[in-house]
Design a protein around this motif. Structure first.
Motif, mmCIF file in Angstrom:
data_model
loop_
_atom_site.group_PDB
_atom_site.id
_atom_site.type_symbol
_atom_site.label_atom_id
_atom_site.label_comp_id
_atom_site.label_asym_id
_atom_site.label_seq_id
_atom_site.Cartn_x
_atom_site.Cartn_y
_atom_site.Cartn_z
ATOM 1 N N ASP A 23 0.831 -1.201 0.000
ATOM 2 C CA ASP A 23 0.000 0.000 0.000
ATOM 3 C C ASP A 23 0.868 1.255 0.000
ATOM 4 O OD1 ASP A 23 -2.325 -1.489 0.007
ATOM 5 O OD2 ASP A 23 -2.603 -1.346 2.185
ATOM 6 N N VAL A 24 1.913 1.233 0.801
ATOM 7 C CA VAL A 24 2.826 2.384 0.874
ATOM 8 C C VAL A 24 3.482 2.619 -0.481
ATOM 9 C CG1 VAL A 24 4.985 3.216 1.889
ATOM 10 C CG2 VAL A 24 3.257 2.172 3.344
ATOM 11 N N LEU A 25 3.968 1.568 -1.107
ATOM 12 C CA LEU A 25 4.624 1.711 -2.411
ATOM 13 C C LEU A 25 3.631 2.131 -3.490
ATOM 14 C CD1 LEU A 25 7.142 -1.249 -2.263
ATOM 15 C CD2 LEU A 25 7.645 1.193 -2.099
ATOM 16 N N ALA A 26 2.393 1.669 -3.387
ATOM 17 C CA ALA A 26 1.369 2.094 -4.347
ATOM 18 C C ALA A 26 1.104 3.589 -4.194
ATOM 19 C CB ALA A 26 0.081 1.299 -4.144
ATOM 20 N N MET A 27 1.064 4.077 -2.982
ATOM 21 C CA MET A 27 0.853 5.507 -2.749
ATOM 22 C C MET A 27 2.057 6.322 -3.247
ATOM 23 S SD MET A 27 -2.152 5.809 -1.681
ATOM 24 C CE MET A 27 -2.115 7.539 -1.304
ATOM 25 N N CYS A 28 3.263 5.784 -3.070
ATOM 26 C CA CYS A 28 4.459 6.450 -3.593
ATOM 27 C C CYS A 28 4.392 6.530 -5.119
ATOM 28 C CB CYS A 28 5.725 5.703 -3.181
ATOM 29 S SG CYS A 28 6.144 5.843 -1.446
ATOM 30 N N ALA A 29 4.033 5.421 -5.741
ATOM 31 C CA ALA A 29 3.936 5.393 -7.202
ATOM 32 C C ALA A 29 2.901 6.405 -7.686
ATOM 33 C CB ALA A 29 3.567 3.990 -7.681
ATOM 34 N N LEU A 30 1.760 6.470 -6.999
ATOM 35 C CA LEU A 30 0.726 7.427 -7.366
ATOM 36 C C LEU A 30 1.222 8.862 -7.228
ATOM 37 C CD1 LEU A 30 -2.204 8.006 -8.189
ATOM 38 C CD2 LEU A 30 -2.803 7.875 -5.764
ATOM 39 N N GLN A 31 1.928 9.140 -6.132
ATOM 40 C CA GLN A 31 2.449 10.484 -5.895
ATOM 41 C C GLN A 31 3.413 10.905 -7.003
ATOM 42 O OE1 GLN A 31 1.694 12.284 -3.024
ATOM 43 N NE2 GLN A 31 3.098 13.975 -3.276
ATOM 44 N N PHE A 32 4.376 10.038 -7.326
ATOM 45 C CA PHE A 32 5.365 10.374 -8.346
ATOM 46 C C PHE A 32 4.739 10.451 -9.736
ATOM 47 C CE2 PHE A 32 8.392 8.609 -5.114
ATOM 48 C CZ PHE A 32 9.037 9.810 -4.855
ATOM 49 N N ALA A 33 3.840 9.527 -10.048
ATOM 50 C CA ALA A 33 3.192 9.532 -11.362
ATOM 51 C C ALA A 33 2.316 10.770 -11.531
ATOM 52 C CB ALA A 33 2.362 8.264 -11.552
ATOM 53 N N SER A 34 1.634 11.178 -10.474
ATOM 54 C CA SER A 34 0.773 12.359 -10.585
ATOM 55 C C SER A 34 1.601 13.619 -10.810
ATOM 56 C CB SER A 34 -0.121 12.509 -9.354
ATOM 57 O OG SER A 34 0.641 12.846 -8.214
ATOM 58 N N LYS A 35 2.786 13.693 -10.211
ATOM 59 C CA LYS A 35 3.666 14.840 -10.453
ATOM 60 C C LYS A 35 4.092 14.903 -11.917
ATOM 61 C CE LYS A 35 5.619 15.406 -5.842
ATOM 62 N NZ LYS A 35 6.834 15.359 -5.010
ATOM 63 N N ILE A 36 4.422 13.762 -12.479
ATOM 64 C CA ILE A 36 4.824 13.700 -13.888
ATOM 65 C C ILE A 36 3.661 14.110 -14.788
ATOM 66 C CG2 ILE A 36 5.461 12.118 -15.759
ATOM 67 C CD1 ILE A 36 7.100 10.571 -13.606
ATOM 68 N N GLU A 37 2.476 13.586 -14.503
ATOM 69 C CA GLU A 37 1.301 13.923 -15.304
ATOM 70 C C GLU A 37 0.972 15.409 -15.201
ATOM 71 O OE1 GLU A 37 -0.235 12.055 -17.516
ATOM 72 O OE2 GLU A 37 1.103 10.407 -17.051
ATOM 73 N N GLN A 38 1.072 15.967 -13.998
ATOM 74 C CA GLN A 38 0.764 17.378 -13.803
ATOM 75 C C GLN A 38 1.741 18.250 -14.584
ATOM 76 O OE1 GLN A 38 -2.025 18.421 -12.245
ATOM 77 N NE2 GLN A 38 -1.503 20.438 -13.016
ATOM 78 N N LYS A 39 3.016 17.874 -14.591
ATOM 79 C CA LYS A 39 4.008 18.631 -15.362
ATOM 80 C C LYS A 39 3.671 18.583 -16.847
ATOM 81 C CE LYS A 39 7.976 18.439 -12.293
ATOM 82 N NZ LYS A 39 9.328 17.945 -12.064
ATOM 83 N N GLY A 40 3.231 17.420 -17.326
ATOM 84 C CA GLY A 40 2.830 17.292 -18.723
ATOM 85 C C GLY A 40 1.642 18.177 -19.054
ATOM 86 N N ILE A 41 0.678 18.245 -18.143
ATOM 87 C CA ILE A 41 -0.498 19.094 -18.347
ATOM 88 C C ILE A 41 -0.087 20.557 -18.387
ATOM 89 C CG2 ILE A 41 -2.620 19.922 -17.220
ATOM 90 C CD1 ILE A 41 -2.963 16.969 -16.202
ATOM 91 N N GLU A 42 0.777 20.946 -17.450
ATOM 92 C CA GLU A 42 1.235 22.339 -17.397
ATOM 93 C C GLU A 42 2.026 22.709 -18.650
ATOM 94 O OE1 GLU A 42 3.281 22.531 -13.657
ATOM 95 O OE2 GLU A 42 1.411 22.382 -12.527
ATOM 96 N N GLN A 43 2.853 21.780 -19.141
ATOM 97 C CA GLN A 43 3.617 22.048 -20.360
ATOM 98 C C GLN A 43 2.691 22.196 -21.554
ATOM 99 O OE1 GLN A 43 6.503 18.874 -20.564
ATOM 100 N NE2 GLN A 43 8.009 20.028 -19.395
ATOM 101 N N THR A 44 1.649 21.369 -21.618
ATOM 102 C CA THR A 44 0.686 21.456 -22.713
ATOM 103 C C THR A 44 -0.022 22.807 -22.687
ATOM 104 O OG1 THR A 44 0.358 19.068 -22.698
ATOM 105 C CG2 THR A 44 -1.361 20.381 -23.736
ATOM 106 N N LYS A 45 -0.417 23.248 -21.489
ATOM 107 C CA LYS A 45 -1.068 24.558 -21.359
ATOM 108 C C LYS A 45 -0.120 25.663 -21.809
ATOM 109 C CE LYS A 45 -4.275 23.550 -17.590
ATOM 110 N NZ LYS A 45 -4.584 23.806 -16.168
ATOM 111 N N GLY A 46 1.134 25.568 -21.379
ATOM 112 C CA GLY A 46 2.126 26.572 -21.762
ATOM 113 C C GLY A 46 2.354 26.599 -23.257
ATOM 114 N N THR A 47 2.376 25.436 -23.875
ATOM 115 C CA THR A 47 2.564 25.341 -25.321
ATOM 116 C C THR A 47 1.376 25.961 -26.051
ATOM 117 O OG1 THR A 47 3.884 23.336 -25.068
ATOM 118 C CG2 THR A 47 2.934 23.731 -27.238
ATOM 119 N N LYS A 48 0.166 25.673 -25.585
ATOM 120 C CA LYS A 48 -1.024 26.237 -26.221
ATOM 121 C C LYS A 48 -1.040 27.747 -26.107
ATOM 122 C CE LYS A 48 -4.036 22.214 -25.803
ATOM 123 N NZ LYS A 48 -5.231 21.645 -25.189
ATOM 124 N N GLU A 49 -0.675 28.259 -24.933
ATOM 125 C CA GLU A 49 -0.629 29.713 -24.747
ATOM 126 C C GLU A 49 0.411 30.343 -25.671
ATOM 127 O OE1 GLU A 49 0.048 30.447 -20.589
ATOM 128 O OE2 GLU A 49 -1.891 29.616 -20.017
#
Length: 98
Positions: free
Chosen positions: A53-79
């Motif tokens: 469970d702990v490792l699953a939460m770690c994986a979720l935390q790190f993966a969500s950071k990567i996804e959020q950066k991708g979303i922010e980069q996409t927004k920046g590119t569109k702007e």
């Protein structure tokens, strides 16, 4: 061709032997350290004892950071694209009026 390096990483109290390129060592050691720190934080703050469970939460935390950066980069590119289109239109208008 560079020689492979054999290292052991400790993650969540388990040892993982790896054979890697020497250029990967620093990144892997930092990643393992970050995972361990986050796992300990989850164990302390949420009284979670199951390592899976702990490792699953770690994986979720790190993966969500990567996804959020991708979303922010996409927004920046569109702007940036919208600004470039607006500038292009202004330039074209100026050129057409001369």
């Amino acid at each position: 061709m560079s020689e492979k390096l054999k290292i052991k990483l400790s993650i969540a109290d388990r040892m993982y032997p790896l054979t890697i390129d020497p250029s990967q060592e620093e990144g892997l050691r930092k990643a393992a350290k970050n995972i361990d720190q986050l796992a300990k934080k989850f164990e302390q703050n949420y009284a979670v004892r199951d390592k899976q469970d702990v490792l699953a939460m770690c994986a979720l935390q790190f993966a969500s950071k990567i996804e959020q950066k991708g979303i922010e980069q996409t927004k920046g590119t569109k702007e940036a694209e919208e600004r470039l289109k607006a500038l292009t239109e202004l330039v074209n208008l100026q050129l057409a009026s001369k």
